[in-house]
Design a protein around this motif. Structure first.
Motif, PDB file in Angstrom:
ATOM      1  N   PRO A  23       0.835  -1.214   0.000  1.00  0.00           N
ATOM      2  CA  PRO A  23       0.000   0.000   0.000  1.00  0.00           C
ATOM      3  C   PRO A  23       0.867   1.261   0.000  1.00  0.00           C
ATOM      4  O   PRO A  23       1.939   1.287   0.619  1.00  0.00           O
ATOM      5  N   ILE A  24       0.418   2.280  -0.687  1.00  0.00           N
ATOM      6  CA  ILE A  24       1.174   3.529  -0.759  1.00  0.00           C
ATOM      7  C   ILE A  24       1.358   4.140   0.630  1.00  0.00           C
ATOM      8  O   ILE A  24       2.352   4.812   0.904  1.00  0.00           O
ATOM      9  N   HIS A  25       0.419   3.869   1.537  1.00  0.00           N
ATOM     10  CA  HIS A  25       0.510   4.398   2.900  1.00  0.00           C
ATOM     11  C   HIS A  25       1.747   3.850   3.624  1.00  0.00           C
ATOM     12  O   HIS A  25       2.237   4.467   4.570  1.00  0.00           O
ATOM     13  N   SER A  26       2.266   2.739   3.162  1.00  0.00           N
ATOM     14  CA  SER A  26       3.459   2.176   3.797  1.00  0.00           C
ATOM     15  C   SER A  26       4.660   3.108   3.655  1.00  0.00           C
ATOM     16  O   SER A  26       5.600   3.038   4.454  1.00  0.00           O
ATOM     17  N   LEU A  27       4.632   4.010   2.669  1.00  0.00           N
ATOM     18  CA  LEU A  27       5.716   5.000   2.550  1.00  0.00           C
ATOM     19  C   LEU A  27       5.747   5.908   3.774  1.00  0.00           C
ATOM     20  O   LEU A  27       6.819   6.299   4.247  1.00  0.00           O
ATOM     21  N   ARG A  28       4.587   6.241   4.293  1.00  0.00           N
ATOM     22  CA  ARG A  28       4.499   7.077   5.500  1.00  0.00           C
ATOM     23  C   ARG A  28       5.125   6.347   6.677  1.00  0.00           C
ATOM     24  O   ARG A  28       5.866   6.923   7.460  1.00  0.00           O
ATOM     25  N   HIS A  29       4.821   5.053   6.789  1.00  0.00           N
ATOM     26  CA  HIS A  29       5.386   4.261   7.878  1.00  0.00           C
ATOM     27  C   HIS A  29       6.894   4.126   7.729  1.00  0.00           C
ATOM     28  O   HIS A  29       7.632   4.257   8.709  1.00  0.00           O
ATOM     29  N   THR A  30       7.345   3.893   6.511  1.00  0.00           N
ATOM     30  CA  THR A  30       8.782   3.775   6.255  1.00  0.00           C
ATOM     31  C   THR A  30       9.499   5.067   6.630  1.00  0.00           C
ATOM     32  O   THR A  30      10.549   5.051   7.285  1.00  0.00           O
ATOM     33  N   HIS A  31       8.921   6.179   6.232  1.00  0.00           N
ATOM     34  CA  HIS A  31       9.486   7.493   6.552  1.00  0.00           C
ATOM     35  C   HIS A  31       9.600   7.673   8.071  1.00  0.00           C
ATOM     36  O   HIS A  31      10.631   8.110   8.581  1.00  0.00           O
ATOM     37  N   THR A  32       8.553   7.282   8.771  1.00  0.00           N
ATOM     38  CA  THR A  32       8.540   7.399  10.233  1.00  0.00           C
ATOM     39  C   THR A  32       9.619   6.535  10.859  1.00  0.00           C
ATOM     40  O   THR A  32      10.356   6.976  11.749  1.00  0.00           O
ATOM     41  N   VAL A  33       9.738   5.301  10.414  1.00  0.00           N
ATOM     42  CA  VAL A  33      10.751   4.383  10.950  1.00  0.00           C
ATOM     43  C   VAL A  33      12.148   4.939  10.720  1.00  0.00           C
ATOM     44  O   VAL A  33      12.990   4.931  11.625  1.00  0.00           O
ATOM     45  N   ILE A  34      12.405   5.451   9.531  1.00  0.00           N
ATOM     46  CA  ILE A  34      13.723   6.013   9.224  1.00  0.00           C
ATOM     47  C   ILE A  34      14.042   7.180  10.161  1.00  0.00           C
ATOM     48  O   ILE A  34      15.151   7.275  10.697  1.00  0.00           O
ATOM     49  N   LEU A  35      13.068   8.053  10.372  1.00  0.00           N
ATOM     50  CA  LEU A  35      13.279   9.186  11.278  1.00  0.00           C
ATOM     51  C   LEU A  35      13.580   8.707  12.696  1.00  0.00           C
ATOM     52  O   LEU A  35      14.540   9.164  13.331  1.00  0.00           O
ATOM     53  N   LEU A  36      12.766   7.777  13.202  1.00  0.00           N
ATOM     54  CA  LEU A  36      12.932   7.301  14.577  1.00  0.00           C
ATOM     55  C   LEU A  36      14.242   6.536  14.757  1.00  0.00           C
ATOM     56  O   LEU A  36      14.930   6.716  15.766  1.00  0.00           O
ATOM     57  N   GLU A  37      14.601   5.711  13.782  1.00  0.00           N
ATOM     58  CA  GLU A  37      15.857   4.968  13.879  1.00  0.00           C
ATOM     59  C   GLU A  37      17.068   5.896  13.798  1.00  0.00           C
ATOM     60  O   GLU A  37      18.126   5.577  14.308  1.00  0.00           O
ATOM     61  N   ASP A  41      14.141  13.686  17.103  1.00  0.00           N
ATOM     62  CA  ASP A  41      13.300  14.010  18.254  1.00  0.00           C
ATOM     63  C   ASP A  41      11.843  13.649  17.977  1.00  0.00           C
ATOM     64  O   ASP A  41      11.308  13.929  16.902  1.00  0.00           O
ATOM     65  N   LEU A  42      11.195  13.012  18.943  1.00  0.00           N
ATOM     66  CA  LEU A  42       9.822  12.555  18.803  1.00  0.00           C
ATOM     67  C   LEU A  42       8.865  13.711  18.509  1.00  0.00           C
ATOM     68  O   LEU A  42       7.911  13.568  17.729  1.00  0.00           O
ATOM     69  N   LYS A  43       9.111  14.866  19.075  1.00  0.00           N
ATOM     70  CA  LYS A  43       8.270  16.045  18.831  1.00  0.00           C
ATOM     71  C   LYS A  43       8.336  16.444  17.357  1.00  0.00           C
ATOM     72  O   LYS A  43       7.312  16.780  16.742  1.00  0.00           O
ATOM     73  N   TYR A  44       9.527  16.382  16.776  1.00  0.00           N
ATOM     74  CA  TYR A  44       9.690  16.705  15.353  1.00  0.00           C
ATOM     75  C   TYR A  44       8.909  15.711  14.496  1.00  0.00           C
ATOM     76  O   TYR A  44       8.221  16.092  13.551  1.00  0.00           O
ATOM     77  N   VAL A  45       9.006  14.413  14.833  1.00  0.00           N
ATOM     78  CA  VAL A  45       8.286  13.379  14.090  1.00  0.00           C
ATOM     79  C   VAL A  45       6.786  13.630  14.200  1.00  0.00           C
ATOM     80  O   VAL A  45       6.066  13.549  13.205  1.00  0.00           O
ATOM     81  N   GLN A  46       6.307  13.970  15.389  1.00  0.00           N
ATOM     82  CA  GLN A  46       4.889  14.269  15.604  1.00  0.00           C
ATOM     83  C   GLN A  46       4.440  15.395  14.671  1.00  0.00           C
ATOM     84  O   GLN A  46       3.420  15.281  13.987  1.00  0.00           O
ATOM     85  N   GLU A  47       5.209  16.463  14.646  1.00  0.00           N
ATOM     86  CA  GLU A  47       4.851  17.614  13.822  1.00  0.00           C
ATOM     87  C   GLU A  47       4.905  17.261  12.342  1.00  0.00           C
ATOM     88  O   GLU A  47       4.039  17.664  11.564  1.00  0.00           O
ATOM     89  N   ARG A  48       5.904  16.517  11.954  1.00  0.00           N
ATOM     90  CA  ARG A  48       6.067  16.130  10.550  1.00  0.00           C
ATOM     91  C   ARG A  48       4.902  15.260  10.067  1.00  0.00           C
ATOM     92  O   ARG A  48       4.462  15.392   8.928  1.00  0.00           O
ATOM     93  N   LEU A  49       4.423  14.374  10.961  1.00  0.00           N
ATOM     94  CA  LEU A  49       3.323  13.481  10.593  1.00  0.00           C
ATOM     95  C   LEU A  49       1.962  14.139  10.750  1.00  0.00           C
ATOM     96  O   LEU A  49       0.962  13.620  10.281  1.00  0.00           O
ATOM     97  N   GLY A  50       1.931  15.276  11.450  1.00  0.00           N
ATOM     98  CA  GLY A  50       0.668  15.980  11.641  1.00  0.00           C
ATOM     99  C   GLY A  50      -0.199  15.389  12.742  1.00  0.00           C
ATOM    100  O   GLY A  50      -1.409  15.599  12.759  1.00  0.00           O
ATOM    101  N   HIS A  51       0.425  14.646  13.653  1.00  0.00           N
ATOM    102  CA  HIS A  51      -0.330  14.094  14.781  1.00  0.00           C
ATOM    103  C   HIS A  51      -0.694  15.218  15.741  1.00  0.00           C
ATOM    104  O   HIS A  51       0.153  16.056  16.061  1.00  0.00           O
ATOM    105  N   LYS A  52      -1.937  15.233  16.215  1.00  0.00           N
ATOM    106  CA  LYS A  52      -2.359  16.255  17.176  1.00  0.00           C
ATOM    107  C   LYS A  52      -1.668  16.067  18.511  1.00  0.00           C
ATOM    108  O   LYS A  52      -1.389  17.026  19.212  1.00  0.00           O
ATOM    109  N   SER A  53      -1.425  14.826  18.862  1.00  0.00           N
ATOM    110  CA  SER A  53      -0.879  14.525  20.180  1.00  0.00           C
ATOM    111  C   SER A  53       0.395  13.704  20.048  1.00  0.00           C
ATOM    112  O   SER A  53       0.506  12.837  19.173  1.00  0.00           O
TER     113      SER A  53
END
Length: 75
Positions: A23-37, A41-53
């Motif tokens: 699924p194309i959505h897996s690119l979002r997950h891959t991007h997140t994993v790369i950032l976290l690995e 900073d978790l706050k940056y990842v939150q902002e980048r993904l657009g999570h409210k919390s």
């Protein structure tokens, strides 16, 4: 670009690269994993993904850690 064109282009690229259809959505997950690995900073990842919390982002991190642990067969 219409969604169907985007999906078709994505699947064509996967096929030409000899990669499995995912699924194309897996690119979002891959991007997140790369950032976290990379230790971003978790706050940056939150902002980048657009999570409210940040708890939503932290939940993803916990799932990632659990999966990594299973893959490495850690106790």
């Amino acid at each position: 670009m219409p969604n169907s064109s985007l999906f078709n282009a994505f699947f064509t690229i996967l096929k030409k690269a000899g990669l499995p259809r995912v699924p194309i959505h897996s690119l979002r997950h891959t991007h997140t994993v790369i950032l976290l690995e990379a230790g971003v900073d978790l706050k940056y990842v939150q902002e980048r993904l657009g999570h409210k919390s940040i708890q939503i982002t932290a939940t993803f991190l916990r799932k990632l850690n659990r999966t990594q642990c299973l893959n490495m067969k850690c106790s």
